[in-house]
Motif scaffolding. Sequence first.
Motif, PDB file in Angstrom:
ATOM      1  N   UNK A  81       0.828  -1.217   0.000  1.00 47.62           N
ATOM      2  CA  UNK A  81       0.000   0.000   0.000  1.00 47.62           C
ATOM      3  C   UNK A  81       0.859   1.263   0.000  1.00 47.62           C
ATOM      4  N   UNK A  82       2.179   1.073  -0.094  1.00 55.03           N
ATOM      5  CA  UNK A  82       3.116   2.205  -0.147  1.00 55.03           C
ATOM      6  C   UNK A  82       3.079   3.065   1.117  1.00 55.03           C
ATOM      7  N   UNK A  83       2.893   2.403   2.262  1.00 57.10           N
ATOM      8  CA  UNK A  83       2.914   3.090   3.557  1.00 57.10           C
ATOM      9  C   UNK A  83       4.286   2.873   4.187  1.00 57.10           C
ATOM     10  N   UNK A  84       4.971   3.950   4.493  1.00 58.16           N
ATOM     11  CA  UNK A  84       6.291   3.857   5.132  1.00 58.16           C
ATOM     12  C   UNK A  84       6.123   3.236   6.514  1.00 58.16           C
ATOM     13  N   UNK A  85       6.760   2.099   6.732  1.00 61.40           N
ATOM     14  CA  UNK A  85       6.522   1.297   7.941  1.00 61.40           C
ATOM     15  C   UNK A  85       7.824   1.087   8.702  1.00 61.40           C
ATOM     16  N   UNK A  86       7.748   1.304  10.019  1.00 58.34           N
ATOM     17  CA  UNK A  86       8.919   1.166  10.878  1.00 58.34           C
ATOM     18  C   UNK A  86       8.568   0.243  12.045  1.00 58.34           C
ATOM     19  N   UNK A  87       9.307  -0.854  12.160  1.00 56.98           N
ATOM     20  CA  UNK A  87       9.130  -1.796  13.262  1.00 56.98           C
ATOM     21  C   UNK A  87      10.310  -1.613  14.207  1.00 56.98           C
ATOM     22  N   UNK A  88      10.015  -1.222  15.442  1.00 54.24           N
ATOM     23  CA  UNK A  88      11.057  -0.918  16.426  1.00 54.24           C
ATOM     24  C   UNK A  88      11.360  -2.160  17.256  1.00 54.24           C
ATOM     25  N   UNK A  89      12.620  -2.390  17.525  1.00 55.06           N
ATOM     26  CA  UNK A  89      13.015  -3.529  18.356  1.00 55.06           C
ATOM     27  C   UNK A  89      12.582  -3.293  19.811  1.00 55.06           C
ATOM     28  N   UNK A  90      11.804  -4.239  20.353  1.00 56.22           N
ATOM     29  CA  UNK A  90      11.436  -4.199  21.761  1.00 56.22           C
ATOM     30  C   UNK A  90      12.299  -5.151  22.566  1.00 56.22           C
ATOM     31  N   UNK A  91      12.098  -5.198  23.855  1.00 55.06           N
ATOM     32  CA  UNK A  91      12.908  -6.098  24.690  1.00 55.06           C
ATOM     33  C   UNK A  91      12.636  -7.570  24.382  1.00 55.06           C
ATOM     34  N   UNK A  92      11.427  -7.890  23.899  1.00 57.67           N
ATOM     35  CA  UNK A  92      11.128  -9.277  23.520  1.00 57.67           C
ATOM     36  C   UNK A  92      11.724  -9.645  22.163  1.00 57.67           C
ATOM     37  N   UNK A  93      12.159  -8.633  21.425  1.00 54.76           N
ATOM     38  CA  UNK A  93      12.795  -8.879  20.128  1.00 54.76           C
ATOM     39  C   UNK A  93      14.321  -8.828  20.231  1.00 54.76           C
ATOM     40  N   UNK A  94      14.829  -8.707  21.438  1.00 54.78           N
ATOM     41  CA  UNK A  94      16.229  -8.354  21.680  1.00 54.78           C
ATOM     42  C   UNK A  94      16.980  -9.548  22.264  1.00 54.78           C
ATOM     43  N   UNK A  95      18.035  -9.972  21.567  1.00 58.49           N
ATOM     44  CA  UNK A  95      18.832 -11.117  22.029  1.00 58.49           C
ATOM     45  C   UNK A  95      20.256 -10.636  22.288  1.00 58.49           C
ATOM     46  N   UNK A  96      20.644 -10.611  23.560  1.00 57.83           N
ATOM     47  CA  UNK A  96      21.981 -10.140  23.907  1.00 57.83           C
ATOM     48  C   UNK A  96      22.987 -11.271  23.769  1.00 57.83           C
ATOM     49  N   UNK A  97      24.130 -10.944  23.154  1.00 55.37           N
ATOM     50  CA  UNK A  97      25.227 -11.901  23.021  1.00 55.37           C
ATOM     51  C   UNK A  97      26.501 -11.313  23.584  1.00 55.37           C
ATOM     52  N   UNK A  98      27.592 -12.054  23.480  1.00 53.79           N
ATOM     53  CA  UNK A  98      28.867 -11.599  24.035  1.00 53.79           C
ATOM     54  C   UNK A  98      29.350 -10.308  23.376  1.00 53.79           C
ATOM     55  N   UNK A  99      29.119 -10.194  22.082  1.00 52.08           N
ATOM     56  CA  UNK A  99      29.643  -9.031  21.372  1.00 52.08           C
ATOM     57  C   UNK A  99      28.615  -7.961  21.090  1.00 52.08           C
ATOM     58  N   UNK A 100      27.446  -8.041  21.708  1.00 55.39           N
ATOM     59  CA  UNK A 100      26.401  -7.055  21.450  1.00 55.39           C
ATOM     60  C   UNK A 100      25.035  -7.695  21.484  1.00 55.39           C
ATOM     61  N   UNK A 101      24.242  -7.509  20.425  1.00 56.28           N
ATOM     62  CA  UNK A 101      22.905  -8.088  20.418  1.00 56.28           C
ATOM     63  C   UNK A 101      22.466  -8.352  18.987  1.00 56.28           C
ATOM     64  N   UNK A 102      21.451  -9.211  18.869  1.00 58.94           N
ATOM     65  CA  UNK A 102      20.803  -9.469  17.583  1.00 58.94           C
ATOM     66  C   UNK A 102      19.295  -9.400  17.812  1.00 58.94           C
ATOM     67  N   UNK A 103      18.539  -9.485  16.725  1.00 59.18           N
ATOM     68  CA  UNK A 103      17.092  -9.465  16.838  1.00 59.18           C
ATOM     69  C   UNK A 103      16.476 -10.261  15.708  1.00 59.18           C
ATOM     70  N   UNK A 104      15.451 -11.042  16.055  1.00 60.85           N
ATOM     71  CA  UNK A 104      14.758 -11.858  15.047  1.00 60.85           C
ATOM     72  C   UNK A 104      14.117 -10.997  13.970  1.00 60.85           C
TER      73      UNK A 104
END
Length: 391
Positions: A81-104
């Motif tokens: 639909x050509x709508x500019x969409x932004x999905x923000x990383x929440x704490x449930x999307x946040x995976x901390x690792x030794x060198x920082x973090x990743x997110x699904x």
Amino acid sequence: MRAIICGDVHIGAIFGLGGPNGSGGNTRVDDYSESLNHIITHAIDSKADVFIQTGDLFESRNPAPEYINIANKALKRLSDANIATFVIMGNHDYIRGDGGFTSAISSMAASEYPNIRMILEPEVVTFKNSKNEAVNLILLPFRDRKMYLDHGKTCRDQSQFYNSEIKQIISSIKNEYPTISVGHNFFYEGSYNDYGGSELMVDPDAFFGTDLAVMGHIHSFSVLRKKPPVCIYSGSMERTNFGDADVDKYFIDYDVYEKKIKFKKTPVRELLDETIDLTEDDFSTCKDSLKSAIESMDVKDKIVRVKVTVKEAVMPAVDKGFIQKYLYDNGAHFVSKVTIEPVINRVVRDSEILNHTNDYEMFEAFIESQSFDSEILKNILKEGRKIIEGK
């Protein structure tokens, strides 16, 4: 220009509120999909320019493929639909690792769709629509205290440094376009010890120079400040447990230039938590009373939890399977739990019986003080006399 802001989605948060849907999925996941797509349909039909999701798109940091597929399909509708969409990383999307973090969310197919952006680091996006109207979007994904260990040891010190970062982001904006902020941390409301002192908090005053600041993370919708910068908790998209049974859920429809906020109620699945009192019933009446109580409840299309209180002696006449089936027969969408709770009559103890001169008289006074049928009372006393006096 209009922006739609959707709160924490939490696809996959079943919590015993759903079961098999007959197609290999879960009825509660279907509810989440319907609610999300309702908000997206509103954005598309009303020709919104921007769609922002506040974080916690999924309940799990490692969401099941089924849940990712639901989110991908929903986001594709926005992209198409050509709508500019932004999905923000929440704490449930946040995976901390030794060198920082990743997110699904960064590995989703939707992250490659035109018009879709996954936001893992704070940034400013200046967006212009087809009418050349522009807005500054300050996008603030979840930050935890471990990211600020070099900037103080306390929650206060680390939160204040984060606030200074937000102020720097705002001061870096050199245009005069309207500015809104959307993020995923708690607002500071007078104490850094809230939530155990473990959460970074964003001071509403840090947003001076912006028009609107919306935070996800907390599941209750609320307006903290009505004057600029207007500060709002979007709340979660869905009711996640029976504690939310009477809580309405909203999404935000914001007119950027008019600075008008509309809170749109999301038609989420209703939760019903009821107690049925059968303590005045006996074997002969309890089933009819149970059916009558269920028929008087509005269970249609709702997720239902029921507790039945009943005299202990009558418990064999109350069947969980029957209750569950009758709830479904009356239109319940899903029966979450049925509990049968016995009510035990307390034995009345009267110290005056100790004033009698012998054991049998004390026994007789005690038995007569209880609520026994006359024939049962007569037999108890007869047998008691045999035992106590040997007669």
